[in-house]
Design a protein around this motif. Sequence first.
Motif, mmCIF file in Angstrom:
data_model
loop_
_atom_site.group_PDB
_atom_site.id
_atom_site.type_symbol
_atom_site.label_atom_id
_atom_site.label_comp_id
_atom_site.label_asym_id
_atom_site.label_seq_id
_atom_site.Cartn_x
_atom_site.Cartn_y
_atom_site.Cartn_z
ATOM 1 N N PHE A 134 68.153 -5.983 -12.978
ATOM 2 C CA PHE A 134 68.567 -5.855 -14.379
ATOM 3 C C PHE A 134 69.910 -5.134 -14.482
ATOM 4 C CE2 PHE A 134 68.855 -3.901 -18.565
ATOM 5 C CZ PHE A 134 68.735 -5.029 -19.358
ATOM 6 N N ALA A 135 70.139 -4.136 -13.663
ATOM 7 C CA ALA A 135 71.419 -3.417 -13.685
ATOM 8 C C ALA A 135 72.567 -4.371 -13.370
ATOM 9 C CB ALA A 135 71.401 -2.252 -12.704
ATOM 10 N N CYS A 136 72.360 -5.253 -12.398
ATOM 11 C CA CYS A 136 73.383 -6.256 -12.063
ATOM 12 C C CYS A 136 73.607 -7.211 -13.226
ATOM 13 C CB CYS A 136 72.983 -7.032 -10.815
ATOM 14 S SG CYS A 136 72.992 -6.051 -9.314
ATOM 15 N N TRP A 137 72.500 -7.705 -13.806
ATOM 16 C CA TRP A 137 72.571 -8.632 -14.936
ATOM 17 C C TRP A 137 73.283 -7.973 -16.120
ATOM 18 C CZ3 TRP A 137 72.555 -13.124 -17.172
ATOM 19 C CH2 TRP A 137 72.143 -13.292 -18.481
ATOM 20 N N SER A 138 72.891 -6.766 -16.447
ATOM 21 C CA SER A 138 73.450 -6.058 -17.590
ATOM 22 C C SER A 138 74.951 -5.798 -17.408
ATOM 23 C CB SER A 138 72.705 -4.738 -17.781
ATOM 24 O OG SER A 138 73.149 -4.079 -18.919
ATOM 25 N N ALA A 139 75.370 -5.516 -16.177
ATOM 26 C CA ALA A 139 76.785 -5.252 -15.901
ATOM 27 C C ALA A 139 77.651 -6.494 -16.108
ATOM 28 C CB ALA A 139 76.951 -4.732 -14.476
ATOM 29 N N LEU A 140 77.048 -7.676 -15.979
ATOM 30 C CA LEU A 140 77.795 -8.927 -16.150
ATOM 31 C C LEU A 140 77.969 -9.318 -17.614
ATOM 32 C CD1 LEU A 140 76.142 -11.051 -13.330
ATOM 33 C CD2 LEU A 140 78.434 -10.045 -13.299
ATOM 34 N N VAL A 141 77.079 -8.834 -18.463
ATOM 35 C CA VAL A 141 77.095 -9.230 -19.874
ATOM 36 C C VAL A 141 78.025 -8.315 -20.646
ATOM 37 C CG1 VAL A 141 75.693 -9.469 -21.961
ATOM 38 C CG2 VAL A 141 74.748 -10.140 -19.734
ATOM 39 N N GLY A 142 78.965 -8.945 -21.356
ATOM 40 C CA GLY A 142 79.899 -8.184 -22.185
ATOM 41 C C GLY A 142 79.755 -8.565 -23.641
ATOM 42 N N GLU A 143 80.753 -8.212 -24.423
ATOM 43 C CA GLU A 143 80.698 -8.530 -25.852
ATOM 44 C C GLU A 143 80.961 -10.006 -26.114
ATOM 45 O OE1 GLU A 143 82.675 -5.934 -28.579
ATOM 46 O OE2 GLU A 143 82.167 -4.168 -27.391
ATOM 47 N N SER A 144 81.702 -10.657 -25.244
ATOM 48 C CA SER A 144 81.987 -12.081 -25.394
ATOM 49 C C SER A 144 81.728 -12.751 -24.051
ATOM 50 C CB SER A 144 83.442 -12.278 -25.821
ATOM 51 O OG SER A 144 83.704 -13.645 -26.005
ATOM 52 N N ASN A 145 80.869 -13.779 -24.058
ATOM 53 C CA ASN A 145 80.412 -14.372 -22.801
ATOM 54 C C ASN A 145 80.376 -15.893 -22.880
ATOM 55 O OD1 ASN A 145 79.048 -11.755 -21.549
ATOM 56 N ND2 ASN A 145 78.481 -11.865 -23.692
ATOM 57 N N ASP A 146 80.704 -16.520 -21.778
ATOM 58 C CA ASP A 146 80.458 -17.945 -21.572
ATOM 59 C C ASP A 146 79.472 -18.021 -20.431
ATOM 60 O OD1 ASP A 146 82.189 -19.226 -23.449
ATOM 61 O OD2 ASP A 146 83.901 -18.724 -22.171
ATOM 62 N N LEU A 147 78.308 -18.621 -20.669
ATOM 63 C CA LEU A 147 77.279 -18.751 -19.643
ATOM 64 C C LEU A 147 77.065 -20.234 -19.374
ATOM 65 C CD1 LEU A 147 76.260 -16.199 -21.693
ATOM 66 C CD2 LEU A 147 74.813 -15.937 -19.718
ATOM 67 N N ILE A 148 77.272 -20.613 -18.143
ATOM 68 C CA ILE A 148 77.170 -22.021 -17.757
ATOM 69 C C ILE A 148 76.221 -22.121 -16.576
ATOM 70 C CG2 ILE A 148 78.463 -24.038 -16.932
ATOM 71 C CD1 ILE A 148 80.994 -22.546 -18.092
ATOM 72 N N GLY A 149 75.294 -23.067 -16.650
ATOM 73 C CA GLY A 149 74.402 -23.266 -15.513
ATOM 74 C C GLY A 149 73.051 -23.804 -15.893
ATOM 75 N N GLU A 150 72.081 -23.415 -15.099
ATOM 76 C CA GLU A 150 70.712 -23.883 -15.274
ATOM 77 C C GLU A 150 69.787 -22.689 -15.448
ATOM 78 O OE1 GLU A 150 70.195 -25.986 -11.628
ATOM 79 O OE2 GLU A 150 71.234 -27.756 -12.351
ATOM 80 N N ALA A 151 68.762 -22.907 -16.273
ATOM 81 C CA ALA A 151 67.785 -21.847 -16.495
ATOM 82 C C ALA A 151 66.400 -22.467 -16.603
ATOM 83 C CB ALA A 151 68.112 -21.081 -17.768
ATOM 84 N N THR A 152 65.448 -21.799 -15.995
ATOM 85 C CA THR A 152 64.041 -22.164 -16.148
ATOM 86 C C THR A 152 63.309 -20.876 -16.503
ATOM 87 O OG1 THR A 152 63.386 -21.708 -13.861
ATOM 88 C CG2 THR A 152 64.266 -23.919 -14.317
#
Length: 160
Positions: A134-152
């Motif tokens: 979660f610390a890694c995930w949270s560090a990647l998320v900012g105020e403005s984000n583009d998220l591209i990929g796959e999710a299940t």
Amino acid sequence: MKIRAKLHINGESRSLVLFPVLSETVDHVVLKLAAALFFSAAEPIISPSSRHPTLRDQEFVPDVMALNEAGELILWVECGKTTPHKLSKVSKRFRQARVIVLTALLREGEQMVKTLDAEGIARVQVWTFGEGEFACWSALVGESNDLIGEATETSLNLVI
């Protein structure tokens, strides 16, 4: 912190704006983003209003929910800490829905499982990030984000 996200997930595109409701922490809002991604196939509703028709006469509101084509609740997600009382009421009221608690830390998830077992609340699933994830995930998320990929429901394969 307000989080703006342009999602390009599993071939679908949508925009999402998340902001703290009442006294929610940044971690709570980041958990909501994760839940939106995990359940993207169900077209989740993030931070629904208590006036939503599906939640009529309900004292609680989920962090994330999803409906079927008939407008029936099929998914209720709580992000972070919540009370067994709330989970018990929700799991009894919405018997057809999956009720999930998503926690940021492994120890929080383990504690929630123990609490639910002690209270005899069996229908609730507890999901958690692995140690340090979660610390890694949270560090990647900012105020403005583009998220591209796959999710299940079990994995995120993203470029942020």
